[in-house]
Design an enzyme around this catalytic site. Structure first.
Site, PDB file in Angstrom:
ATOM      1  N   GLY A  12     -44.694  66.964  76.800  1.00  0.00           N
ATOM      2  CA  GLY A  12     -44.663  68.294  76.189  1.00  0.00           C
ATOM      3  C   GLY A  12     -45.412  69.309  77.029  1.00  0.00           C
ATOM      4  N   TYR A 144     -45.852  66.579  58.558  1.00  0.00           N
ATOM      5  CA  TYR A 144     -46.629  66.658  59.795  1.00  0.00           C
ATOM      6  C   TYR A 144     -47.965  65.925  59.630  1.00  0.00           C
ATOM      7  CZ  TYR A 144     -49.203  68.844  63.679  1.00  0.00           C
ATOM      8  OH  TYR A 144     -49.958  69.068  64.807  1.00  0.00           O
TER       9      TYR A 144
END
Length: 237
Positions: A12, A144
């Site tokens: 990422g 999450y």
């Protein structure tokens, strides 16, 4: 684990915390940083020590190619992540599955792929970028929170499994960071650069748990004293 003259992979890495971590590693003297991203060419790193690598942590075939692509790696920083807003009673199941695919299974599979490589290169470090909500769930981002709690548990398991392999394993527990992921989160946020420097410093210091910003420090200290109080605080947000 020292950064100077080392070789690292950051997942990422094209933006946000990941891009800042790449910069922090370079500033600390890394010899090479593999910048993993789904579209690595879009990142546009100018430093020649950065090697773009096409990597989608939601794609098992992409992860399986890593040992050949980053054969000299000694530091793995699992930073790639996704976030969806939603209550545990209403969030789309597909969104929850996506978060677990990227936030949990991604780090699990990258470590499985690269731990033998890191060990063969003389040992090193694995850093899993989680979240302070792994300690106490925030109802507005239930999926999450759950995926990051699972990542924290995974990190602890990896630490035990790799203890004799010369590989240190570090959990990063940041609070809100000023990235595109948190643009709709109306709270004070740490800068990615400050968080990245704290991540690298914590890894070098050998910290098992890295709290890279003031909110993370405050919540972590409060959680150690009274975890139920932190749960109640997050439930009210």
């Amino acid at each position: 684990m020292q950064v100077k003259d080392s070789v690292a992979l950051v997942t990422g890495a094209n933006r946000g915390i990941g891009r800042a971590i790449v910069d922090a590693l370079l500033a600390a003297g890394a010899a090479k940083v593999y910048a993993g991203a789904r579209n690595p060419d879009a990142a546009g790193f100018a430093d020649r020590r950065v090697v773009p690598v096409q990597l989608d942590v939601a794609d098992r075939a992409s992860i399986a190619r890593l040992p050949q692509l980053v054969a000299d790696v000694r530091i793995l920083i699992n930073n790639a992540g996704v976030l969806s807003f939603g209550d545990s009673l209403q969030e789309a199941v597909e969104d929850v599955e996506r978060q677990f695919t990227v936030n949990y299974f991604g780090p699990m599979l990258t470590v499985r792929a690269l731990a033998p490589v890191i060990e063969a290169n003389g040992g090193g470090a694995i850093v899993n970028v989680g979240s302070i909500v792994s300690l106490a769930s925030m109802p507005a981002i239930a999926g999450y929170s759950a995926s990051k709690a699972a990542l924290l548990s995974l990190t602890q398991a990896q630490r035990g499994s790799l203890a004799k392999s010369g590989i240190s394993v570090h959990a990063v527990l940041p609070g809100p960071v000023d990235t595109g992921m948190t643009v709709d989160f109306p709270v004070s946020k740490a800068s990615p650069a400050d968080v990245a420097r704290a991540v690298v410093a914590g890894m070098v210091a050998g910290d098992a748990y890295i709290t890279p910003d003031s909110m993370a420090v405050q919540v972590y200290d409060g959680w150690r004293q009274d975890h139920r109080a932190v749960e109640a605080q997050f439930a009210a947000m």
